[in-house]
Design a protein around this motif. Structure first.
Motif, PDB file in Angstrom:
ATOM      1  N   ARG A  53       3.131  20.873  61.873  1.00 45.39           N
ATOM      2  CA  ARG A  53       2.486  19.828  62.670  1.00 45.39           C
ATOM      3  C   ARG A  53       2.762  18.458  62.044  1.00 45.39           C
ATOM      4  NH1 ARG A  53      -2.399  16.960  63.295  1.00 45.39           N
ATOM      5  NH2 ARG A  53      -2.949  16.734  65.500  1.00 45.39           N
TER       6      ARG A  53
ATOM      7  N   ARG B 282       4.685  15.162  63.692  1.00 42.93           N
ATOM      8  CA  ARG B 282       4.117  13.816  63.683  1.00 42.93           C
ATOM      9  C   ARG B 282       5.049  12.851  62.945  1.00 42.93           C
ATOM     10  NH1 ARG B 282      -0.220  13.775  60.580  1.00 42.93           N
ATOM     11  NH2 ARG B 282      -1.236  11.972  61.468  1.00 42.93           N
TER      12      ARG B 282
ATOM     13  N   LEU C  91       7.969  11.704  65.029  1.00 37.45           N
ATOM     14  CA  LEU C  91       7.584  10.689  66.010  1.00 37.45           C
ATOM     15  C   LEU C  91       7.308   9.336  65.377  1.00 37.45           C
ATOM     16  CD1 LEU C  91       5.029  12.716  68.130  1.00 37.45           C
ATOM     17  CD2 LEU C  91       7.189  11.770  68.946  1.00 37.45           C
ATOM     18  N   LEU C  92       6.796   9.405  64.162  1.00 38.15           N
ATOM     19  CA  LEU C  92       6.196   8.270  63.486  1.00 38.15           C
ATOM     20  C   LEU C  92       7.180   7.176  63.103  1.00 38.15           C
ATOM     21  CD1 LEU C  92       3.394   9.398  61.337  1.00 38.15           C
ATOM     22  CD2 LEU C  92       4.859   7.845  60.154  1.00 38.15           C
TER      23      LEU C  92
ATOM     24  N   TYR D 126       2.563  20.266  72.989  1.00 39.25           N
ATOM     25  CA  TYR D 126       1.383  19.480  73.390  1.00 39.25           C
ATOM     26  C   TYR D 126       0.120  20.019  72.718  1.00 39.25           C
ATOM     27  CZ  TYR D 126      -2.302  17.482  76.312  1.00 39.25           C
ATOM     28  OH  TYR D 126      -3.433  16.843  76.749  1.00 39.25           O
TER      29      TYR D 126
ATOM     30  N   LEU E  77      -0.048  19.473  68.881  1.00 41.84           N
ATOM     31  CA  LEU E  77      -0.343  18.089  68.501  1.00 41.84           C
ATOM     32  C   LEU E  77      -1.719  17.623  68.970  1.00 41.84           C
ATOM     33  CD1 LEU E  77       3.078  16.303  69.173  1.00 41.84           C
ATOM     34  CD2 LEU E  77       2.058  16.839  66.962  1.00 41.84           C
ATOM     35  N   PHE E  78      -2.122  18.007  70.184  1.00 40.04           N
ATOM     36  CA  PHE E  78      -3.304  17.393  70.793  1.00 40.04           C
ATOM     37  C   PHE E  78      -4.480  18.337  71.010  1.00 40.04           C
ATOM     38  CE2 PHE E  78       0.148  14.605  72.105  1.00 40.04           C
ATOM     39  CZ  PHE E  78      -0.406  13.349  71.983  1.00 40.04           C
ATOM     40  N   ARG E  79      -4.234  19.647  71.055  1.00 43.33           N
ATOM     41  CA  ARG E  79      -5.282  20.557  71.517  1.00 43.33           C
ATOM     42  C   ARG E  79      -5.087  21.926  70.875  1.00 43.33           C
ATOM     43  NH1 ARG E  79      -8.258  19.252  75.984  1.00 43.33           N
ATOM     44  NH2 ARG E  79      -9.314  20.985  77.003  1.00 43.33           N
ATOM     45  N   PRO E  80      -5.215  21.997  69.545  1.00 44.31           N
ATOM     46  CA  PRO E  80      -4.754  23.201  68.839  1.00 44.31           C
ATOM     47  C   PRO E  80      -5.677  24.415  68.909  1.00 44.31           C
ATOM     48  CG  PRO E  80      -5.489  21.533  67.281  1.00 44.31           C
ATOM     49  CD  PRO E  80      -5.584  20.901  68.644  1.00 44.31           C
TER      50      PRO E  80
ATOM     51  N   GLN F 109      -3.863   2.149  59.590  1.00 44.63           N
ATOM     52  CA  GLN F 109      -3.343   3.195  60.471  1.00 44.63           C
ATOM     53  C   GLN F 109      -4.483   3.883  61.241  1.00 44.63           C
ATOM     54  OE1 GLN F 109      -0.628   6.456  58.837  1.00 44.63           O
ATOM     55  NE2 GLN F 109       0.740   4.762  59.246  1.00 44.63           N
TER      56      GLN F 109
ATOM     57  N   LEU G 134       0.061   6.717  72.284  1.00 46.44           N
ATOM     58  CA  LEU G 134       0.072   8.164  72.016  1.00 46.44           C
ATOM     59  C   LEU G 134       0.479   8.439  70.575  1.00 46.44           C
ATOM     60  CD1 LEU G 134       1.738   9.874  75.138  1.00 46.44           C
ATOM     61  CD2 LEU G 134      -0.641  10.048  74.394  1.00 46.44           C
ATOM     62  N   ARG G 135       1.535   7.746  70.128  1.00 49.22           N
ATOM     63  CA  ARG G 135       1.988   7.937  68.748  1.00 49.22           C
ATOM     64  C   ARG G 135       0.917   7.477  67.759  1.00 49.22           C
ATOM     65  NH1 ARG G 135       6.004   4.532  67.795  1.00 49.22           N
ATOM     66  NH2 ARG G 135       6.900   5.617  66.042  1.00 49.22           N
TER      67      ARG G 135
ATOM     68  N   LEU H 120      -1.866   9.959  67.301  1.00 57.94           N
ATOM     69  CA  LEU H 120      -1.454  11.079  66.447  1.00 57.94           C
ATOM     70  C   LEU H 120      -1.378  10.687  64.979  1.00 57.94           C
ATOM     71  CD1 LEU H 120       1.460  12.561  68.532  1.00 57.94           C
ATOM     72  CD2 LEU H 120      -0.689  13.720  67.966  1.00 57.94           C
ATOM     73  N   LEU H 121      -0.979   9.468  64.762  1.00 62.47           N
ATOM     74  CA  LEU H 121      -0.548   8.953  63.475  1.00 62.47           C
ATOM     75  C   LEU H 121      -1.650   8.836  62.440  1.00 62.47           C
ATOM     76  CD1 LEU H 121       2.116   6.444  63.930  1.00 62.47           C
ATOM     77  CD2 LEU H 121       0.416   5.648  62.371  1.00 62.47           C
ATOM     78  N   GLY H 122      -2.681   8.085  62.747  1.00 59.89           N
ATOM     79  CA  GLY H 122      -3.691   7.823  61.714  1.00 59.89           C
ATOM     80  C   GLY H 122      -4.727   8.911  61.725  1.00 59.89           C
ATOM     81  N   ASP H 123      -4.300  10.124  61.957  1.00 60.95           N
ATOM     82  CA  ASP H 123      -5.271  11.138  62.345  1.00 60.95           C
ATOM     83  C   ASP H 123      -4.826  12.536  61.928  1.00 60.95           C
ATOM     84  OD1 ASP H 123      -7.341  12.361  63.780  1.00 60.95           O
ATOM     85  OD2 ASP H 123      -6.023  12.619  65.494  1.00 60.95           O
ATOM     86  N   PRO H 124      -4.792  12.762  60.606  1.00 57.38           N
ATOM     87  CA  PRO H 124      -4.269  14.047  60.126  1.00 57.38           C
ATOM     88  C   PRO H 124      -5.051  15.245  60.666  1.00 57.38           C
ATOM     89  CG  PRO H 124      -4.747  12.544  58.292  1.00 57.38           C
ATOM     90  CD  PRO H 124      -5.237  11.886  59.538  1.00 57.38           C
ATOM     91  N   GLU H 125      -6.363  15.082  60.908  1.00 60.59           N
ATOM     92  CA  GLU H 125      -7.148  16.239  61.361  1.00 60.59           C
ATOM     93  C   GLU H 125      -7.105  16.448  62.873  1.00 60.59           C
ATOM     94  OE1 GLU H 125      -8.962  14.340  58.820  1.00 60.59           O
ATOM     95  OE2 GLU H 125      -7.934  15.714  57.466  1.00 60.59           O
ATOM     96  N   GLY H 126      -6.505  15.513  63.590  1.00 61.27           N
ATOM     97  CA  GLY H 126      -6.318  15.738  65.018  1.00 61.27           C
ATOM     98  C   GLY H 126      -7.499  15.341  65.896  1.00 61.27           C
TER      99      GLY H 126
ATOM    100  N   ALA I 238      -6.323  12.677  68.513  1.00 62.81           N
ATOM    101  CA  ALA I 238      -5.417  13.319  69.465  1.00 62.81           C
ATOM    102  C   ALA I 238      -6.218  14.216  70.410  1.00 62.81           C
ATOM    103  CB  ALA I 238      -4.350  14.118  68.720  1.00 62.81           C
ATOM    104  N   GLY I 239      -7.176  14.935  69.850  1.00 65.79           N
ATOM    105  CA  GLY I 239      -8.031  15.791  70.661  1.00 65.79           C
ATOM    106  C   GLY I 239      -8.814  14.999  71.693  1.00 65.79           C
TER     107      GLY I 239
ATOM    108  N   SER J 189      -6.555  14.210  74.648  1.00 68.47           N
ATOM    109  CA  SER J 189      -6.370  15.381  75.501  1.00 68.47           C
ATOM    110  C   SER J 189      -7.629  15.616  76.325  1.00 68.47           C
ATOM    111  CB  SER J 189      -6.058  16.592  74.630  1.00 68.47           C
ATOM    112  OG  SER J 189      -5.929  17.746  75.408  1.00 68.47           O
ATOM    113  N   GLU J 190      -8.794  15.388  75.711  1.00 65.75           N
ATOM    114  CA  GLU J 190     -10.061  15.595  76.416  1.00 65.75           C
ATOM    115  C   GLU J 190     -10.225  14.590  77.568  1.00 65.75           C
ATOM    116  OE1 GLU J 190     -12.701  17.836  77.477  1.00 65.75           O
ATOM    117  OE2 GLU J 190     -11.274  18.538  76.008  1.00 65.75           O
TER     118      GLU J 190
END
Lengths: 185, 185
Positions: free
Chosen positions: A104, A108, A111-112, A161, A164-167, B60, B107-108, B111-117, B120-121, B124-125
């Protein structure tokens, strides 16, 4: 045809790239991602920081470049005798690799450090090439098959997807269901 | 139930967040992304840098948090009289927003400043909530409909995957085709 000099394989440029990537990998394991700096990586690789800056620009681009290298498949996908079995095995392995914390973070990273999307595009192309290999094999067996873009939409896209976004709830059963649905249409 | 104090809406914490996000947006437009720093953003927002570090940790994370805020839909999706028309319009607008350079970079950032997701979650929500609204509406009309996770797999995932990794040839026709295929099964 390009104006840029193409480095000879095995030449100095290739050796430097390999040394820097190895140094990055080792240091990441030893000191952790957040302690990485270009001077630290350069020192371990036995090159000057300016060599790294000249080739990669900054640490983020170096990480992005290294991530793409790690996401590159090292072998063609296995042959299990049918497209369904081949795709199931491939999707399961792809999920296993990308859903792991390291995988994962490679996605990232790709993309980064990559505002223009070249590195991200290479990641997608690696998956597309593997899928084309499976589809060519299926055609050789006389099996009906969707095209590669459809498999990207129906199998690869949902896996990436969700990684990255909804594991939550990502597992082999889910990957197999995507493959079955992609082949049923 | 949580041990963390919940800031009153409109209280000091909410005002600071709003001021910092506005400062970030203005400065990004004025000086560009690469010139942004926490002290610069704090000065424009009229707070101390330590206020920003305490709330967000680093630049970030602040960018990631701001990106999620910008990706939050500001209204429920429009009603076009049928699930097919509603989903087509929603997918077209979602693609338009995420495929634009600013949208892709949000979107990037998310994802980026967010190691735990977590961020990003949340992105998606937001999409899942909009889709559930459309599906509830369809149920109210007595229309047959797939479930929200299937629409995420079949419509949202391919759009986001291609925006991030494989942007060539992304257009409304493609978005409409994804919707048609998702509803046909």
């Amino acid at each position: 045809m390009s104006g840029r000099p193409v480095p000879r394989p095995g030449g100095r440029s290739a050796r430097v790239q390999e040394a820097v990537r190895t140094a990055l990998r080792e240091l990441e394991a030893e000191v952790g991602r957040s302690a990485l700096t270009v001077p630290l990586v350069a020192a371990r690789a036995g090159v000057t920081p300016s060599t790294v800056y000249r080739r990669w620009g900054d640490l983020q681009t170096l990480l992005s470049d290294a991530a793409v290298e790690r996401l590159r498949p090292d072998a063609p996908p296995e042959d299990h005798g049918s497209l369904a079995a081949d795709l199931r095995a491939w999707a399961e392995q792809f999920l296993e690799e990308t859903a792991a914390p390291a995988g994962r973070s490679y996605l990232r990273d790709a993309l980064l450090g990559d505002p223009e999307g070249g590195n991200a595009g290479r990641c997608s192309e690696y998956a597309a090439e593997q899928i084309r290999t499976l589809l060519d094999r299926a055609a050789g067996r006389g099996e009906a098959a969707p095209d590669a873009e459809t498999v990207l939409d129906r199998v690869v896209a949902p896996l990436v997807y969700r990684v990255l976004f909804r594991p939550d709830g990502l597992d082999a059963v889910y990957a197999h269901r995507l493959v079955r649905d992609a082949l049923e249409d």
